[in-house]
Design a protein around this motif. Sequence first.
Motif, PDB file in Angstrom:
ATOM      1  N   UNK A 139       0.831  -1.209   0.000  1.00  0.00           N
ATOM      2  CA  UNK A 139       0.000   0.000   0.000  1.00  0.00           C
ATOM      3  C   UNK A 139       0.863   1.256   0.000  1.00  0.00           C
ATOM      4  N   UNK A 140       1.877   1.254   0.856  1.00  0.00           N
ATOM      5  CA  UNK A 140       2.795   2.403   0.917  1.00  0.00           C
ATOM      6  C   UNK A 140       3.517   2.583  -0.406  1.00  0.00           C
ATOM      7  N   UNK A 141       3.970   1.455  -1.016  1.00  0.00           N
ATOM      8  CA  UNK A 141       4.671   1.515  -2.299  1.00  0.00           C
ATOM      9  C   UNK A 141       3.747   2.054  -3.395  1.00  0.00           C
ATOM     10  N   UNK A 142       2.490   1.596  -3.388  1.00  0.00           N
ATOM     11  CA  UNK A 142       1.537   2.053  -4.395  1.00  0.00           C
ATOM     12  C   UNK A 142       1.281   3.556  -4.270  1.00  0.00           C
ATOM     13  N   UNK A 143       1.141   4.027  -3.020  1.00  0.00           N
ATOM     14  CA  UNK A 143       0.929   5.458  -2.809  1.00  0.00           C
ATOM     15  C   UNK A 143       2.133   6.266  -3.264  1.00  0.00           C
ATOM     16  N   UNK A 144       3.342   5.733  -2.964  1.00  0.00           N
ATOM     17  CA  UNK A 144       4.569   6.432  -3.357  1.00  0.00           C
ATOM     18  C   UNK A 144       4.679   6.510  -4.870  1.00  0.00           C
ATOM     19  N   UNK A 145       4.369   5.405  -5.545  1.00  0.00           N
ATOM     20  CA  UNK A 145       4.421   5.374  -7.012  1.00  0.00           C
ATOM     21  C   UNK A 145       3.411   6.315  -7.627  1.00  0.00           C
ATOM     22  N   UNK A 146       2.188   6.326  -7.066  1.00  0.00           N
ATOM     23  CA  UNK A 146       1.142   7.212  -7.553  1.00  0.00           C
ATOM     24  C   UNK A 146       1.534   8.670  -7.377  1.00  0.00           C
ATOM     25  N   UNK A 147       2.156   8.976  -6.256  1.00  0.00           N
ATOM     26  CA  UNK A 147       2.612  10.336  -5.986  1.00  0.00           C
ATOM     27  C   UNK A 147       3.675  10.764  -6.987  1.00  0.00           C
TER      28      UNK A 147
END
Length: 419
Positions: free
Chosen positions: A7-15
């Motif tokens: 989840x954290x990785x997905x948010x970071x990538x989206x950002x």
Amino acid sequence: MLDRGYTVLARFTLSKMKTLVLATLVTLMAISMIALPEDSLEASIRGLKMWWEIVFPSLFPFFVISELLIGFGVVKFLGVLLEPFMRPFFRVPGVGGFAWAMGMATGFPAGAKLTARLRQENQLTKIEAQRLVSFTNSSSPLFIFGAVSVGFFHNPRLGFLLAAAHYLGNFFVGFIMRFYGVKEKKLKKHKEKKALFNISEALSSLHQTRIQNHKPLGKLLGDAVMSSIHTLLMIGGFIILFSVINKLLFHLHFTPAIASLLDYILPILQLPKEFGNSLVAGIFEITLGSQMASEVQSSVLLQQAIIVSFILGFSGFSVHAQVASILATTDIAYKPFFFARVLHGILASIFTVVLWEPLSNYFHIQTTNTIVPVFLQEYDHWWETILVVFSKFGPLLTIISLVFYLFFYIRKMSNNQVS
């Protein structure tokens, strides 16, 4: 633990993707301005002229008066009187009636400014402010009758149809948005009791607000001028910016590309495909979109009115950016406003179709060679005169107001240095 890491990785990538997209768009816009300097300059001058001649002179007096009315407690007085109307229909306090009236009289983004101001004064809850801002922003009569009907269509009587559809659509948007936030905490009982016409309570609120405001008249007036011109400078910047963006998107063939997608939708609605470009342009900036819709030759007046009504209701991303900038100073969310603008555009278009036949016959909207009543002839000349007056004296009022702004700003800076 592993799911949390994904989840954290997905948010970071989206950002990171969001940052990359925004940086790319801004870079492309900068390159386009360098590659098309003449078109960029022409669009900037067009936006500046609109702000200089029409927007500033028409909004500035109302903004200053609104600030003074809030400071002297008149808005609180009107709020108590309007409570029996505003609360049942729109589920907002009576003070919302003032923002609604001023928004209709002055146009964008007066309703958002006043709503944000009332929210800062704690006269509205967050949910009430989001309901109120959704229907207190509308085009002014000056823009609908003067700029669109007279300036673009050369048909002042068309303004009756556009205004009726626009303001009626806005009323129903407000009524529909009363159901927004119904799952939130219920209104307190003491607020329900205010839904009665009480002149003595209104006068008491007026007096108490004036007593609580310890600012002298000069200070109150200076702050009103400073706040109003600060907002108008921001509005002018957005008008010029989106005028340039709209022009560049057209030359970069972005507008025609999006318009080609509408080729499959517009015929279903019995509208010519040629409206695609004007509709896309209007989604970004209402003035250019309305002008382009009035120039579509392969259409009848009713079809043009439908498209213009949608553009006026949606308001364009230029106005959306102005409103979002004002709301950013508060906790009022932007999403309800966006939803309300889409809904307003749809409702205004529907009301244009519904009201076309009765208003067209009564106001002789399509009349060309037949006899027109004398009062309508006088009305045609009246709006043309208003537009000419603004074009001639609007810049003078703008200059005088900016001089006052500099005077109050310098005095404020001097007082800060002394203290």
